[in-house]
Design a protein around this motif. Structure first.
Motif, PDB file in Angstrom:
ATOM      1  N   HIS A 230       0.829  -1.036  -0.096  1.00 51.22           N
ATOM      2  CA  HIS A 230       0.009   0.048  -0.023  1.00 51.22           C
ATOM      3  C   HIS A 230       0.654   1.295  -0.050  1.00 51.22           C
ATOM      4  N   PHE A 231       0.379   2.257  -0.545  1.00 48.96           N
ATOM      5  CA  PHE A 231       0.907   3.584  -0.654  1.00 48.96           C
ATOM      6  C   PHE A 231       1.081   4.230   0.924  1.00 48.96           C
ATOM      7  N   ASN A 247       9.327   4.326   3.531  1.00 48.24           N
ATOM      8  CA  ASN A 247       8.529   4.833   2.275  1.00 48.24           C
ATOM      9  C   ASN A 247       8.275   3.717   1.437  1.00 48.24           C
ATOM     10  N   ILE A 248       7.357   3.880   0.644  1.00 47.17           N
ATOM     11  CA  ILE A 248       6.940   2.742  -0.550  1.00 47.17           C
ATOM     12  C   ILE A 248       8.129   2.220  -1.055  1.00 47.17           C
ATOM     13  N   HIS A 249       9.214   3.165  -1.763  1.00 51.41           N
ATOM     14  CA  HIS A 249      10.233   2.438  -2.251  1.00 51.41           C
ATOM     15  C   HIS A 249      10.976   1.675  -1.631  1.00 51.41           C
ATOM     16  N   GLY A 267       2.259   0.140  -4.759  1.00 56.43           N
ATOM     17  CA  GLY A 267       1.017   0.992  -4.594  1.00 56.43           C
ATOM     18  C   GLY A 267      -0.320   0.098  -4.771  1.00 56.43           C
ATOM     19  N   ALA A 268      -0.397  -0.974  -4.243  1.00 55.74           N
ATOM     20  CA  ALA A 268      -1.785  -1.764  -4.457  1.00 55.74           C
ATOM     21  C   ALA A 268      -2.801  -1.027  -3.872  1.00 55.74           C
ATOM     22  N   PRO A 269      -4.134  -1.307  -4.620  1.00 51.22           N
ATOM     23  CA  PRO A 269      -5.212  -0.876  -3.876  1.00 51.22           C
ATOM     24  C   PRO A 269      -5.665  -1.398  -2.692  1.00 51.22           C
TER      25      PRO A 269
END
Length: 362
Positions: A230-231, A247-249, A267-269
């Motif tokens: 997730h974001f 963070n996402i990265h 960044g999956a929903p």
């Protein structure tokens, strides 16, 4: 003859910087053995470790470039150790590791020409991560330079009497497509694979995550595990405080380094949708025993897989959460910092006394 490579360390709080070191080391040969120090050895040279040796062994073993681990490796790397495991040379990052009495732990293997160096991963260190944990705000995801409170806090870490250590500065990790390619498996799902989808924050990727993914991996003969990450904003919505710490990265690389994961959705929903399930041809959707927070509209994010009858709860047998780890790390790290400050004060006092004696002579 296969080239056998040796790496060693505490691997106390394994992050993608460690994984990247092991990836580079593995690329220098054909077989990688990783020596992991015991709790006792680490306590003697550095201060108490956050994770137990059993947790650390499991964590290192889960990194996909590691062929074998050597539990209880000595803190100082000797030729005897390299020979015992038939390793050609040892690989370490381009930072310095010292024993309790200030000696370079790789001196012997360097002198014998059986030492290779790999590049440190810029933008991450355990110290930096602890700095982020200590500050319960969202500041670490934005405008670090402008946030004086954050800077002031993190600057207490890695500070010796002579100022800031060059290896523990706070910097932002910069993701590149090249880095993702280096970490990704590049393998497509094959006919007969069971495509399993798991989703979450996977923040501070830890042994609790590894236990869960290992259990999921055991559910099929030919598992192909896709992890949906997730974001940051989404994680912050359901976790609060200053989460995510990474963070996402950073989280992407941490998860990609795990041997049980085949692919990552960046960044999956939050809700596992019909589109997502159809797009990846998902056979099974798994979730651990942690609480599932409803979506923004109050709906169950796993409603679709449940309706399809492909949802399964998996008990990893581990109660370790990112929250617990943050508590453990802050507690230990503060003890460790206090211990180091005392040690430095003593050393400075001795130096001062010696200087005075010298002056009195003349």
């Amino acid at each position: 003859r296969p080239v056998r490579v040796w790496c060693d360390g505490c691997y106390d709080m394994v992050h993608y910087g460690h994984s990247n070191q092991l990836r580079q080391a593995r690329a220098m040969g054909d077989y990688l053995i990783v020596g992991v120090h015991t709790d006792e050895e680490i306590a003697k040279h550095k201060g108490p470790p956050v994770f137990t040796q059993e947790e650390r062994y499991k964590m290192v073993q889960a990194i996909k470039w590691v062929d074998e681990i050597a539990p209880g490796a000595p803190y100082v790397t000797t030729l005897e150790t390299l020979d015992k495991y038939s390793c050609d040379f040892c690989v370490h990052g381009d930072d310095i590791t010292l024993t309790i009495d200030g000696k370079d732990t790789y001196e012997e293997v360097k002198t014998a020409g059986r030492y290779r160096e790999c590049k440190r991963t810029q933008g991450v260190s355990t110290t930096d991560l602890v700095g982020r944990m200590l500050l319960m705000t969202k500041a670490h995801h934005s405008n670090i330079d402008e946030d004086l409170d954050y800077r002031k806090h993190t600057d207490n870490f890695g500070k010796g009497p002579k100022g800031h250590s060059p290896w523990t500065g706070v910097s932002q990790f910069l993701q590149t497509s090249q880095k993702i390619i280096q970490f990704a498996s590049g393998k497509e799902p094959q006919p007969g694979d069971t495509i399993i989808y798991v989703a979450g924050a996977f923040d501070l990727f830890h042994v609790g995550h590894v236990d869960f993914l290992e259990k999921v991996h055991q559910l099929a003969e030919k598992p192909y595990i896709i992890a949906g990450l997730h974001f940051d904003q989404e994680v912050n919505r359901y976790k609060g405080k200053n989460y995510p710490i990474m963070n996402i990265h950073e989280r992407t690389l941490s998860v990609l380094a795990c041997r049980y994961v085949s692919e990552v959705v960046i960044g999956a929903p939050y809700a596992v949708t019909a589109d997502l399930l159809d797009h990846f041809r998902v056979t099974l959707v798994c979730h651990g025993m942690t609480e599932v927070v409803p979506d923004k509209d109050g709906s169950d994010p796993y409603e679709e897989p449940k309706q399809r009858g492909i949802f399964q709860l998996v008990d990893s047998g581990s109660n370790l959460t990112t929250d617990l780890i943050v508590q453990r790390i802050i507690k230990n790290r503060l003890e460790f910092e206090a211990r180091n400050q005392k040690k430095e004060a003593k050393e400075l006092a001795v130096l001062e006394a010696m200087r005075r004696l010298e002056e009195e002579k003349y």
